[in-house]
Each structure stands twice: as C-alpha cells, then as structure tokens.
Design an enzyme around this catalytic site. Structure first.
Site, PDB file in Angstrom:
ATOM      1  N   GLU A 228      -5.372   9.800   0.253  1.00 46.57           N
ATOM      2  CA  GLU A 228      -5.685   8.445   0.214  1.00 46.57           C
ATOM      3  C   GLU A 228      -6.670   8.116  -0.723  1.00 46.57           C
ATOM      4  O   GLU A 228      -6.826   7.139  -1.406  1.00 46.57           O
ATOM      5  CB  GLU A 228      -6.113   7.841   1.621  1.00 46.57           C
TER       6      GLU A 228
ATOM      7  N   HIS B  19       1.055  -1.105   0.119  1.00 42.70           N
ATOM      8  CA  HIS B  19      -0.171  -0.066  -0.053  1.00 42.70           C
ATOM      9  C   HIS B  19       1.028   1.029  -0.013  1.00 42.70           C
ATOM     10  O   HIS B  19       0.786   2.213  -0.755  1.00 42.70           O
ATOM     11  CB  HIS B  19      -1.143  -0.023   1.106  1.00 42.70           C
TER      12      HIS B  19
ATOM     13  N   SER C 254      -3.872   1.161  -4.556  1.00 46.24           N
ATOM     14  CA  SER C 254      -3.592  -0.092  -4.112  1.00 46.24           C
ATOM     15  C   SER C 254      -4.692  -1.183  -3.864  1.00 46.24           C
ATOM     16  O   SER C 254      -4.310  -2.193  -3.274  1.00 46.24           O
ATOM     17  CB  SER C 254      -2.687   0.161  -2.874  1.00 46.24           C
TER      18      SER C 254
ATOM     19  N   HIS D  58       1.490   5.380  -2.530  1.00 50.72           N
ATOM     20  CA  HIS D  58       2.047   6.603  -2.146  1.00 50.72           C
ATOM     21  C   HIS D  58       3.253   7.356  -2.774  1.00 50.72           C
ATOM     22  O   HIS D  58       3.490   8.473  -3.326  1.00 50.72           O
ATOM     23  CB  HIS D  58       2.369   6.872  -0.647  1.00 50.72           C
TER      24      HIS D  58
HETATM   25  N1  HBI Z   1       1.621   6.342  10.004  1.00 50.24           N
HETATM   26  N2  HBI Z   1       3.050   5.188   8.816  1.00 50.24           N
HETATM   27  C1  HBI Z   1       2.074   5.766   8.730  1.00 50.24           C
HETATM   28  N3  HBI Z   1       1.336   5.896   7.646  1.00 50.24           N
HETATM   29  C2  HBI Z   1       0.095   6.579   7.481  1.00 50.24           C
HETATM   30  O1  HBI Z   1      -0.220   6.860   6.440  1.00 50.24           O
HETATM   31  C3  HBI Z   1      -0.011   7.213   8.619  1.00 50.24           C
HETATM   32  C4  HBI Z   1       0.511   7.211  10.033  1.00 50.24           C
HETATM   33  N4  HBI Z   1       0.020   7.892  11.198  1.00 50.24           N
HETATM   34  C5  HBI Z   1      -1.154   8.697  11.045  1.00 50.24           C
HETATM   35  C6  HBI Z   1      -1.957   8.664   9.885  1.00 50.24           C
HETATM   36  N5  HBI Z   1      -1.327   8.302   8.665  1.00 50.24           N
HETATM   37  C7  HBI Z   1      -3.247   9.702   9.768  1.00 50.24           C
HETATM   38  O2  HBI Z   1      -3.434   9.654  10.896  1.00 50.24           O
HETATM   39  C8  HBI Z   1      -2.962  10.786   8.976  1.00 50.24           C
HETATM   40  O3  HBI Z   1      -4.000  11.513   8.765  1.00 50.24           O
HETATM   41  C9  HBI Z   1      -1.897  11.876   9.766  1.00 50.24           C
HETATM   42 FE    FE Z   2      -1.841   5.351   3.128  1.00 48.09          FE
END
Ligand code: HBI
Ligand code: FE
Length: 296
Positions: free
Chosen positions: A190, A144, A209, A149
């Site tokens: 997303e 994913h 994804s 991303h």
């Molecule tokens: N941590 N590794 C990772 N990947 C993410 O996409 C991610 C995260 N922590 C918080 C988060 N996304 C979401 O809460 C965002 O809205 C910040």
């Molecule tokens: Fe993501």
C-alpha cells in the site's frame, strides 16, 4: 477479532466501520469467496466521466513519481477512457503473470483476501467513489484497486511476492501473526517506496491512487524514509486516515520476494518479545534514505 470471521460478523463490523454505518457494496449477491459479477454495463456515463477525470489527474502525477514498472503497465492497460472491464484485463494479465482479477463488493475478510492472493486472484472492488470523494476515500473503490494495485501485477517478481504474501497470510491466521502481516502489507503493497536509477519512486497502491500523498511521500521533510527491514516493518504501527509518518524503501522488488522466505513462525515468536513501535519512531539502527526534495 477471531481470525476466521463469519459473513454476518464481517458485514456487521464492516458496516460499523463505514461512515454512515451503511455498506458501500452489494454483498448479498457475493459467492462464498465474496466474488460478484462486475456488471460493467451498469456504470453510468457520469461514472465513466469521473473515472476519466480521476485517471487523468493521477496519471499526470505518476509521471516522474511512480516507478517505471507502474508507468509501463499503465501504458499497456490503456484504461484511461472508462472503468475497465475486469474480464478483458484478466485475459491480458493472465498471459503476462497468470494473475486474474476477481470482482468483489468491497473489503473482504482477511482469510478470503489471502485465499484469493494465494491463488493469483486479485480482488477488485466494483463500485466507484462519488464526485465529493474525488480527493479522499476511506475504503478502497475500483479506482484505488485498479490504478493502485493492478499495474504491478504485470511485474513477475512483484506478482510472485503477492502470491507468497497471500500464502503467508493463510499461515498467519493459524499462527496469530495477522497484525504483523497487515503491517507488511501496509508498508509495502500500500505505501512502499523503491529506489530507482532516477531516484526515489512510488510503488505502493495507497500512494499511487492518492492525489496528495504521491508527492508528499517523496519530497516532504516530515516523514521518515527508512530502508526496508522485515522485522522493523512488522513492529511498526501505521496511520489509517492521514499521510504516513514513515515510509519503507526497497532497492528492488526481489527484496520483497526474499523477505517472504524466512520461517515466519520463528519471526512471530521473536516479534512477541519486542516492543511495538509508534508510526513516527526513529531507531538508532534505522538506515535513512534521503527525500527527493530539491531534485528536479
Ligand atoms: N479486502 N477487497 C479487499 N481489499 C483489500 O486490500 C483488503 C481486503 N481485506 C483485508 C485487507 N485488505 C487487509 O487486512 C490486508 O492486510 C490483508
Ligand atoms: Fe489497497
């Protein structure tokens, strides 16, 4: 939940949310910013084969559905044959937009996530899903994060937007604006759609994804497709474990970057006075975008 969480509290809440109550990643070895070694030699032949299968299926679906920027980047990344080596990708990516990948054990606390984005570091999960999770996985895994991303990090405008988003997130922690920023993340990074000369296309990682949603979001008659409006997005709840009821559509990536320009403090003050909207809401002022249904 308090905006700045301790590691213990974060890992406890993460284990509670994960099905089976166990953590998927190895957080013990993570540094204060939750960074770990990728340990690329640790992936098995079976895991590389699963990666190839996931990648091939998704790359076929992306043709004609993902925006050109994603298609071009996937070609440049040449990551179809094995789980990519983050260091090697970071060297290529840094030359393009000064972003790097950092290996993480999985989800990290918001403040850590924003800190990385604000410094042009994208956290990529190191573990790969199991074969039984081929079609759906609740938490982000390396497929994913990478397939969804990483391609757009090569697009200069999107790359700048993501850094501004990270800076906005750090400010939001202090202004109690986290839930608004989380909605913005969800409905753009997303699950965002973009108009292109060839018609409606996907740029959101969660859709790119996904084996099923990548066509559903473009062609199904069920969901709303609403032209992007920052305040409207920040008022709208989202679904975690099903296809979206609503997708927001931008006309270009500059639109995203411009949306980070206003002073979010005033925006948050205004948002507090407005109703939160269920994910399937349709407002009279919403400008709808037609689906791709029926178009070849
Ligand atoms: N941590 N590794 C990772 N990947 C993410 O996409 C991610 C995260 N922590 C918080 C988060 N996304 C979401 O809460 C965002 O809205 C910040
Ligand atoms: Fe993501």
């Amino acid at each position: 939940m308090d905006a700045i969480v301790s590691r213990d509290d974060f890992l406890k809440s993460l284990a509670e949310k994960s099905d089976g109550g166990k953590l998927r990643g190895n957080y013990a070895a993570a540094d204060p910013l939750y960074v770990v070694a990728q340990d690329w030699a640790g992936y098995t032949r079976e895991q590389h084969a699963l990666w190839q299968k996931l990648y091939r299926r998704q790359a076929n679906l992306a043709a004609g559905r993902a925006c050109e920027e994603v298609i071009d980047s996937l070609r440049r990344l040449d990551a179809a044959d094995a789980v990519p080596q983050f260091e090697r990708i970071s060297d290529v990516l840094f030359k393009a937009t000064r972003w790097r990948l950092v290996a993480v054990p999985g989800l990290v606390p918001d403040q850590v996530f924003f800190e990385h984005l604000a410094n042009r570091r994208f956290p990529v999960t190191v573990w790969l899903r199991e074969p039984y999770e081929f079609d759906y996985i609740a938490e982000p895994d390396v497929f994913h994060d990478f397939f969804g991303h990483v391609p757009l990090l090569f697009n200069p405008i999107f790359a700048d937007y993501l850094q501004e988003y990270g800076k906005g997130g750090l400010k939001a922690l202090k202004l109690d604006g986290l839930k608004y920023l989380a909605r913005l993340y969800w409905y753009t990074i997303e699950f965002g759609l973009i108009e292109s000369p060839g018609g409606l296309r996907v740029y959101g990682a969660g859709i790119l994804s996904s084996g099923g949603e990548i066509d559903y979001c473009l062609r199904s008659g069920k969901p709303h497709r609403i032209r992007f409006d920052l305040e409207r997005v920040m008022r709208t709840l989202y679904k975690i474990d099903s296809y979206q009821d609503t997708y927001f559509v931008i006309d270009c990536f500059e639109r995203l970057f411009d949306s980070t320009a206003p002073d979010f403090t005033q925006l948050y003050k205004r948002l507090i006075t407005l109703d939160t909207l269920p994910a399937d809401t349709l407002l009279a002022g919403d400008r709808l975008v037609a689906s791709l249904a029926g178009r070849r």
